[in-house]
Design a protein around this motif. Structure first.
Motif, PDB file in Angstrom:
ATOM      1  N   LEU A   1      12.271  19.479  -1.343  1.00 26.57           N
ATOM      2  CA  LEU A   1      11.895  18.252  -2.051  1.00 26.57           C
ATOM      3  C   LEU A   1      10.949  17.396  -1.213  1.00 26.57           C
ATOM      4  CD1 LEU A   1      15.303  17.202  -3.666  1.00 26.57           C
ATOM      5  CD2 LEU A   1      13.312  18.222  -4.797  1.00 26.57           C
ATOM      6  N   LEU A   2      11.224  17.294   0.073  1.00 24.83           N
ATOM      7  CA  LEU A   2      10.387  16.496   0.969  1.00 24.83           C
ATOM      8  C   LEU A   2       8.975  17.072   1.060  1.00 24.83           C
ATOM      9  CD1 LEU A   2      10.434  14.121   3.022  1.00 24.83           C
ATOM     10  CD2 LEU A   2      10.977  15.814   4.761  1.00 24.83           C
ATOM     11  N   ILE A   3       8.871  18.380   1.224  1.00 22.72           N
ATOM     12  CA  ILE A   3       7.562  19.028   1.329  1.00 22.72           C
ATOM     13  C   ILE A   3       6.802  18.915   0.013  1.00 22.72           C
ATOM     14  CG2 ILE A   3       6.419  21.269   1.626  1.00 22.72           C
ATOM     15  CD1 ILE A   3       8.660  21.867   3.738  1.00 22.72           C
ATOM     16  N   THR A   4       7.497  19.107  -1.104  1.00 23.64           N
ATOM     17  CA  THR A   4       6.874  18.978  -2.421  1.00 23.64           C
ATOM     18  C   THR A   4       6.348  17.561  -2.628  1.00 23.64           C
ATOM     19  OG1 THR A   4       8.345  20.671  -3.297  1.00 23.64           O
ATOM     20  CG2 THR A   4       7.240  19.263  -4.898  1.00 23.64           C
ATOM     21  N   LYS A   5       7.157  16.568  -2.290  1.00 30.13           N
ATOM     22  CA  LYS A   5       6.752  15.163  -2.424  1.00 30.13           C
ATOM     23  C   LYS A   5       5.522  14.887  -1.559  1.00 30.13           C
ATOM     24  CE  LYS A   5       8.614  10.524  -1.730  1.00 30.13           C
ATOM     25  NZ  LYS A   5       9.766   9.758  -1.244  1.00 30.13           N
ATOM     26  N   HIS A   6       5.533  15.426  -0.358  1.00 30.71           N
ATOM     27  CA  HIS A   6       4.409  15.244   0.568  1.00 30.71           C
ATOM     28  C   HIS A   6       3.135  15.884   0.011  1.00 30.71           C
ATOM     29  CE1 HIS A   6       2.488  14.619   4.458  1.00 30.71           C
ATOM     30  NE2 HIS A   6       2.031  15.859   4.368  1.00 30.71           N
ATOM     31  N   LEU A   7       3.252  17.117  -0.474  1.00 27.10           N
ATOM     32  CA  LEU A   7       2.084  17.825  -1.007  1.00 27.10           C
ATOM     33  C   LEU A   7       1.554  17.172  -2.271  1.00 27.10           C
ATOM     34  CD1 LEU A   7       3.113  21.536  -0.374  1.00 27.10           C
ATOM     35  CD2 LEU A   7       1.429  20.193   0.881  1.00 27.10           C
TER      36      LEU A   7
ATOM     37  N   LYS B   1      -2.158  15.566  -2.903  1.00 25.89           N
ATOM     38  CA  LYS B   1      -2.985  15.968  -4.033  1.00 25.89           C
ATOM     39  C   LYS B   1      -3.484  14.728  -4.784  1.00 25.89           C
ATOM     40  CE  LYS B   1      -2.947  19.401  -7.696  1.00 25.89           C
ATOM     41  NZ  LYS B   1      -2.162  20.384  -8.422  1.00 25.89           N
ATOM     42  N   LYS B   2      -2.616  13.730  -4.965  1.00 23.25           N
ATOM     43  CA  LYS B   2      -2.999  12.507  -5.652  1.00 23.25           C
ATOM     44  C   LYS B   2      -4.049  11.739  -4.850  1.00 23.25           C
ATOM     45  CE  LYS B   2       1.320  11.825  -8.100  1.00 23.25           C
ATOM     46  NZ  LYS B   2       2.559  11.038  -8.172  1.00 23.25           N
ATOM     47  N   SER B   3      -3.898  11.707  -3.512  1.00 20.83           N
ATOM     48  CA  SER B   3      -4.851  10.959  -2.693  1.00 20.83           C
ATOM     49  C   SER B   3      -6.226  11.641  -2.675  1.00 20.83           C
ATOM     50  CB  SER B   3      -4.311  10.757  -1.282  1.00 20.83           C
ATOM     51  OG  SER B   3      -4.202  11.988  -0.589  1.00 20.83           O
ATOM     52  N   PHE B   4      -6.279  12.965  -2.861  1.00 23.26           N
ATOM     53  CA  PHE B   4      -7.568  13.666  -2.913  1.00 23.26           C
ATOM     54  C   PHE B   4      -8.293  13.368  -4.217  1.00 23.26           C
ATOM     55  CE2 PHE B   4      -5.833  16.905   0.190  1.00 23.26           C
ATOM     56  CZ  PHE B   4      -6.661  16.500   1.222  1.00 23.26           C
TER      57      PHE B   4
ATOM     58  N   VAL C   1       9.905   7.436  13.607  1.00 28.05           N
ATOM     59  CA  VAL C   1      10.923   6.774  12.800  1.00 28.05           C
ATOM     60  C   VAL C   1      10.395   6.599  11.382  1.00 28.05           C
ATOM     61  CG1 VAL C   1      12.336   4.696  12.534  1.00 28.05           C
ATOM     62  CG2 VAL C   1      11.777   5.531  14.829  1.00 28.05           C
ATOM     63  N   ASP C   2      11.178   7.069  10.387  1.00 25.89           N
ATOM     64  CA  ASP C   2      10.839   6.853   8.986  1.00 25.89           C
ATOM     65  C   ASP C   2      11.093   5.375   8.691  1.00 25.89           C
ATOM     66  OD1 ASP C   2      10.966   6.536   6.175  1.00 25.89           O
ATOM     67  OD2 ASP C   2      11.590   8.616   5.911  1.00 25.89           O
ATOM     68  N   LYS C   3      10.024   4.644   8.426  1.00 28.34           N
ATOM     69  CA  LYS C   3      10.125   3.187   8.247  1.00 28.34           C
ATOM     70  C   LYS C   3      10.998   2.833   7.042  1.00 28.34           C
ATOM     71  CE  LYS C   3       7.408  -0.976   7.913  1.00 28.34           C
ATOM     72  NZ  LYS C   3       6.171  -1.554   7.469  1.00 28.34           N
ATOM     73  N   ASN C   4      10.926   3.616   5.983  1.00 33.47           N
ATOM     74  CA  ASN C   4      11.693   3.317   4.771  1.00 33.47           C
ATOM     75  C   ASN C   4      13.195   3.449   4.999  1.00 33.47           C
ATOM     76  OD1 ASN C   4       9.222   3.006   3.489  1.00 33.47           O
ATOM     77  ND2 ASN C   4       9.206   5.090   2.722  1.00 33.47           N
ATOM     78  N   GLN C   5      13.601   4.463   5.761  1.00 32.33           N
ATOM     79  CA  GLN C   5      15.029   4.721   5.984  1.00 32.33           C
ATOM     80  C   GLN C   5      15.506   4.205   7.337  1.00 32.33           C
ATOM     81  OE1 GLN C   5      16.028   8.834   5.279  1.00 32.33           O
ATOM     82  NE2 GLN C   5      14.680   8.963   3.521  1.00 32.33           N
ATOM     83  N   ASP C   6      14.578   3.724   8.187  1.00 31.61           N
ATOM     84  CA  ASP C   6      14.886   3.273   9.544  1.00 31.61           C
ATOM     85  C   ASP C   6      15.708   4.345  10.276  1.00 31.61           C
ATOM     86  OD1 ASP C   6      14.658   1.468  11.650  1.00 31.61           O
ATOM     87  OD2 ASP C   6      16.630   0.600  11.225  1.00 31.61           O
ATOM     88  N   LYS C   7      15.179   5.570  10.229  1.00 27.88           N
ATOM     89  CA  LYS C   7      15.892   6.713  10.789  1.00 27.88           C
ATOM     90  C   LYS C   7      14.918   7.587  11.578  1.00 27.88           C
ATOM     91  CE  LYS C   7      18.892  10.427   9.333  1.00 27.88           C
ATOM     92  NZ  LYS C   7      19.629  11.047   8.276  1.00 27.88           N
ATOM     93  N   VAL C   8      15.364   8.063  12.743  1.00 25.85           N
ATOM     94  CA  VAL C   8      14.544   8.969  13.548  1.00 25.85           C
ATOM     95  C   VAL C   8      14.470  10.310  12.834  1.00 25.85           C
ATOM     96  CG1 VAL C   8      14.369  10.203  15.753  1.00 25.85           C
ATOM     97  CG2 VAL C   8      15.170   7.838  15.729  1.00 25.85           C
TER      98      VAL C   8
ATOM     99  N   ASP D   1       2.660   3.004  17.032  1.00 24.85           N
ATOM    100  CA  ASP D   1       1.636   3.165  16.010  1.00 24.85           C
ATOM    101  C   ASP D   1       2.291   3.364  14.656  1.00 24.85           C
ATOM    102  OD1 ASP D   1      -0.696   3.123  17.674  1.00 24.85           O
ATOM    103  OD2 ASP D   1      -0.181   5.141  18.337  1.00 24.85           O
ATOM    104  N   MET D   2       1.601   2.931  13.622  1.00 23.47           N
ATOM    105  CA  MET D   2       2.058   3.150  12.255  1.00 23.47           C
ATOM    106  C   MET D   2       1.224   4.297  11.688  1.00 23.47           C
ATOM    107  SD  MET D   2       4.109   2.050   9.861  1.00 23.47           S
ATOM    108  CE  MET D   2       4.507   0.374  10.271  1.00 23.47           C
ATOM    109  N   VAL D   3       1.899   5.292  11.121  1.00 22.28           N
ATOM    110  CA  VAL D   3       1.222   6.438  10.523  1.00 22.28           C
ATOM    111  C   VAL D   3       1.654   6.524   9.065  1.00 22.28           C
ATOM    112  CG1 VAL D   3       0.949   8.949  10.589  1.00 22.28           C
ATOM    113  CG2 VAL D   3       1.225   7.674  12.724  1.00 22.28           C
ATOM    114  N   LYS D   4       0.664   6.515   8.170  1.00 23.88           N
ATOM    115  CA  LYS D   4       0.954   6.649   6.739  1.00 23.88           C
ATOM    116  C   LYS D   4       0.774   8.096   6.333  1.00 23.88           C
ATOM    117  CE  LYS D   4       0.335   2.390   4.364  1.00 23.88           C
ATOM    118  NZ  LYS D   4      -0.253   1.688   3.269  1.00 23.88           N
ATOM    119  N   THR D   5       1.785   8.638   5.689  1.00 20.42           N
ATOM    120  CA  THR D   5       1.671   9.970   5.108  1.00 20.42           C
ATOM    121  C   THR D   5       1.754   9.779   3.594  1.00 20.42           C
ATOM    122  OG1 THR D   5       4.049  10.476   5.000  1.00 20.42           O
ATOM    123  CG2 THR D   5       2.941  10.913   7.100  1.00 20.42           C
ATOM    124  N   PRO D   6       1.426  10.804   2.823  1.00 24.71           N
ATOM    125  CA  PRO D   6       1.518  10.645   1.367  1.00 24.71           C
ATOM    126  C   PRO D   6       2.931  10.310   0.878  1.00 24.71           C
ATOM    127  CG  PRO D   6       0.179  12.541   1.906  1.00 24.71           C
ATOM    128  CD  PRO D   6       0.786  12.067   3.190  1.00 24.71           C
TER     129      PRO D   6
END
Length: 160
Positions: free
Chosen positions: A145-151, A155-158, A51-58, A26-31
């Motif tokens: 940084l990862l959590i901040t980017k995610h949050l 916020k932008k998607s809301f 797997v992070d699709k952008n980095q091709d890393k588990v 499955d493909m899951v999109k996160t912010p």
């Protein structure tokens, strides 16, 4: 009163991986990124790999076998635990509950590696085994940084 097991099972890593194959993806999109979630299974084992699709890393993996759980993610590292059995005929909710150990159990990790090393259809095999052996984690700064980017992405998607 203790009830007897419905079938007898002798621990055999070779038997546990018989028929091991990917059953879904499955493909899951996160912010902050897109993840590919792969599910592999055989009669006695389940493995989910994120797997992070952008980095091709588990970035996360969870291996379950014979009621034991061995899990790794790039933020927390290794965790082990077990699936909590519910009494037969229990009216408790059907959701599976995992109880994690206070610190990971090396023997559970060793057995997970032993079983996974026998798989032939696992594309991420080397990376998954390495994550269980070395338990690499990202730094606290990278985590922040990862959590901040995610949050911020949430916020932008809301606001849309």
């Amino acid at each position: 009163m203790v009830s007897a097991a419905k079938e007898r099972f002798i621990y055999s890593p070779e038997a546990m991986v018989k028929g091991f194959a990917r059953v879904s993806s499955d493909m899951v999109k996160t912010p902050s990124t897109e993840l590919v979630v792969k599910w592999y299974r055989a009669s006695y084992v389940d493995l989910q790999v994120w797997v992070d699709k952008n980095q091709d890393k588990v970035i996360r993996q969870q291996f379950s076998f014979l009621g034991l759980i061995v899990e790794w993610n790039h933020i927390q590292g290794l965790k082990t635990g077990y699936v909590l059995d519910k009494p037969e005929g229990s009216s408790q909710a059907k959701a599976i509950q995992v109880v994690y150990d206070k610190s990971y159990e090396p023997e559970s990790v060793r057995q997970a590696i032993e079983v996974l090393s026998l798989t032939t259809t696992l594309a991420e095999k080397e990376e998954v085994i390495n994550n269980f052996e070395m338990s690499p984690t990202i730094s606290r700064w990278q985590s922040f940084l990862l959590i901040t980017k995610h949050l911020l992405g949430k916020k932008k998607s809301f606001k849309k």
